[in-house]
Design an enzyme around this catalytic site. Structure first.
Site, mmCIF file in Angstrom:
data_model
loop_
_atom_site.group_PDB
_atom_site.id
_atom_site.type_symbol
_atom_site.label_atom_id
_atom_site.label_comp_id
_atom_site.label_asym_id
_atom_site.label_seq_id
_atom_site.Cartn_x
_atom_site.Cartn_y
_atom_site.Cartn_z
ATOM 1 N N THR A 41 -5.035 8.392 8.005
ATOM 2 C CA THR A 41 -4.955 7.154 7.169
ATOM 3 C C THR A 41 -6.365 6.683 7.044
ATOM 4 O OG1 THR A 41 -4.070 4.905 7.119
ATOM 5 C CG2 THR A 41 -4.507 5.921 9.151
ATOM 6 N N GLY A 42 -6.438 5.931 5.931
ATOM 7 C CA GLY A 42 -7.971 5.297 5.937
ATOM 8 C C GLY A 42 -8.452 5.699 4.585
ATOM 9 N N ARG A 99 -7.765 8.595 -9.865
ATOM 10 C CA ARG A 99 -8.348 8.845 -8.309
ATOM 11 C C ARG A 99 -6.837 9.500 -7.539
ATOM 12 N NH1 ARG A 99 -6.989 7.232 -2.629
ATOM 13 N NH2 ARG A 99 -9.050 7.279 -1.682
ATOM 14 N N VAL A 100 -7.280 10.319 -6.884
ATOM 15 C CA VAL A 100 -6.231 11.152 -5.691
ATOM 16 C C VAL A 100 -6.936 10.833 -4.313
ATOM 17 C CG1 VAL A 100 -5.116 13.259 -5.196
ATOM 18 C CG2 VAL A 100 -5.060 12.479 -7.510
ATOM 19 N N GLY A 101 -6.276 10.390 -3.284
ATOM 20 C CA GLY A 101 -6.797 10.366 -2.012
ATOM 21 C C GLY A 101 -6.547 11.589 -1.212
ATOM 22 N N ASP A 102 -6.315 11.204 -0.117
ATOM 23 C CA ASP A 102 -6.180 12.544 0.855
ATOM 24 C C ASP A 102 -4.854 12.748 1.210
ATOM 25 O OD1 ASP A 102 -6.285 9.806 2.262
ATOM 26 O OD2 ASP A 102 -5.793 10.805 4.174
ATOM 27 N N SER A 130 0.615 -1.323 -0.101
ATOM 28 C CA SER A 130 0.157 0.059 0.053
ATOM 29 C C SER A 130 0.848 1.435 0.145
ATOM 30 C CB SER A 130 -0.896 -0.013 1.245
ATOM 31 O OG SER A 130 -0.018 0.017 2.270
ATOM 32 N N GLY A 185 -9.586 7.813 1.783
ATOM 33 C CA GLY A 185 -9.220 9.205 1.594
ATOM 34 C C GLY A 185 -10.416 10.088 1.258
ATOM 35 N N THR A 240 -1.661 3.578 4.358
ATOM 36 C CA THR A 240 -0.652 4.506 4.038
ATOM 37 C C THR A 240 0.175 4.595 5.211
ATOM 38 O OG1 THR A 240 -2.475 5.787 2.869
ATOM 39 C CG2 THR A 240 -0.736 7.048 4.097
ATOM 40 N N THR A 256 1.669 7.148 -0.075
ATOM 41 C CA THR A 256 0.711 5.887 -0.364
ATOM 42 C C THR A 256 0.474 5.453 -1.715
ATOM 43 O OG1 THR A 256 -1.403 5.018 0.138
ATOM 44 C CG2 THR A 256 -1.146 7.239 -0.511
HETATM 45 C C1 SD4 Z 1 -5.933 7.140 0.399
HETATM 46 N N1 SD4 Z 1 -5.525 7.340 2.710
HETATM 47 O O1 SD4 Z 1 -5.316 7.070 -0.671
HETATM 48 C C2 SD4 Z 1 -5.086 6.630 1.688
HETATM 49 C C3 SD4 Z 1 -5.152 4.970 1.835
HETATM 50 C C4 SD4 Z 1 -4.863 4.919 3.160
HETATM 51 O O2 SD4 Z 1 -4.408 3.688 4.750
HETATM 52 O O3 SD4 Z 1 -4.462 5.565 3.992
HETATM 53 N N2 SD4 Z 1 -4.737 3.600 3.627
HETATM 54 O O4 SD4 Z 1 -7.296 7.273 0.524
#
Ligand code: SD4
Length: 292
Positions: free
Chosen positions: A204-205, A181-184, A50, A207, A153, A171
């Protein structure tokens, strides 16, 4: 309160990342060097699905990376949706230090890396990622699952011996995400926020859920108003729960410190943990969560 320097990193891979960051500090590096080199350790870890180029790919079978770095004086840099770059965290730092911008994405980020002499990696899934992708393709269903490899992440926040703060986040994002796609993690204020006057936070988690509430910025602002890092993380989780449907299927966790060296962590569901490192001790700590 914890002694300085202090490093906090998300999940089990935070332990070796903290160790690498502490080595950097011992060698005379700055807190920015420490948070960069700390998470480079995770980006290098071939067993990690990840973070880094060995991470699980998107739906098209392409691994794309997001990363950000921020100092407590407000300087920051990030890269999003970048391919073939082994250390996106270092590229994010180059954006911060060598460009007038905060964020570079996709092909432009890759071109900047090439112009800076960063070697491009071959675009090839790692054997583990390839196998997982082939298995996924059979049904091609996208359903985020709580606390498995697609949710870990690394976010790292640190305070140097002089009290200066810095943070990093890197991440490969959600496994089997839509291409683009772009996360947080590369969004300053969502996956990471640092302010020397107050403290630092990382997330984390899922996004999408974290972006919706500007999670890391929210925590720093709550601490600015007098909440402890723990209270601020709990309030951010409550806010996130109130703004997201299907919360049973969504995991998110926050990690924070204030400039006094107090620490906080909280998640939506059980299972989130973090590494807390100082010069004398580096240990895993389990976070509490809203649902038990
Ligand atoms: C995301 N926050 O791209 C990241 C993934 C992640 O723990 O945190 N995983 O959404």
């Amino acid at each position: 309160k914890v002694e300085k320097p202090l490093l906090l990193s998300t999940w089990n891979h935070g332990l070796p990342a903290n160790a690498a960051a502490i080595e950097k500090l011992k060698a005379g590096g700055s807190i920015t060097d420490a948070v960069e080199y700390g998470v480079r350790d995770t980006e290098n870890d071939l067993s990690n699905l990840s973070v880094g180029l060995q991470g699980l790919p998107d739906r098209e079978g392409i691994t794309t990376l997001d990363a950000s770095i921020m100092n407590g004086d407000g300087s920051c840099g990030s890269v999003a949706f970048v391919r073939q770059v082994k250390h996106p965290i270092s590229l994010a730092r180059m954006v911060m230090e060598q460009t007038p911008h905060v964020m570079l994405a996709g092909e432009g980020a890759r071109q900047f890396a090439m112009a800076e002499g960063i070697p491009m990696e071959k675009e090839e899934l790692s054997p583990k990622a390839k196998e997982a992708y082939e298995r996924w393709k059979v049904k091609s269903q996208y359903k985020p699952v709580i606390n498995i490899e697609n949710h870990d992440t690394i976010g790292m926040i640190g305070m140097g011996a002089d009290g200066k703060l810095s943070g990093s986040c890197t991440t490969s994002g959600l496994a089997y995400k839509m291409h683009g796609r772009v996360g947080d993690s590369p969004i300053i204020g969502a996956g990471l926020y640092v302010d020397d006057e107050v403290g630092a936070a990382t997330a984390t988690g899922l996004g999408e859920a974290i972006i919706r509430v500007c999670g890391s910025f929210l925590i720093v602002e709550l601490m600015r108003q007098g909440r402890s890092p723990q209270e601020a993380c709990e309030e951010a989780v409550r806010r996130l729960i109130s703004k997201n449907k299907n919360i049973k299927d969504i995991q998110a966790g926050f990690l924070a410190m204030n400039k006094e060296g107090e620490v906080g962590a909280y998640a939506v569901h059980p299972g989130f943990n973090f590494a807390q490192g100082t010069l004398s001790k580096n240990e895993m700590i389990d976070s509490n969560s809203h649902f038990k």
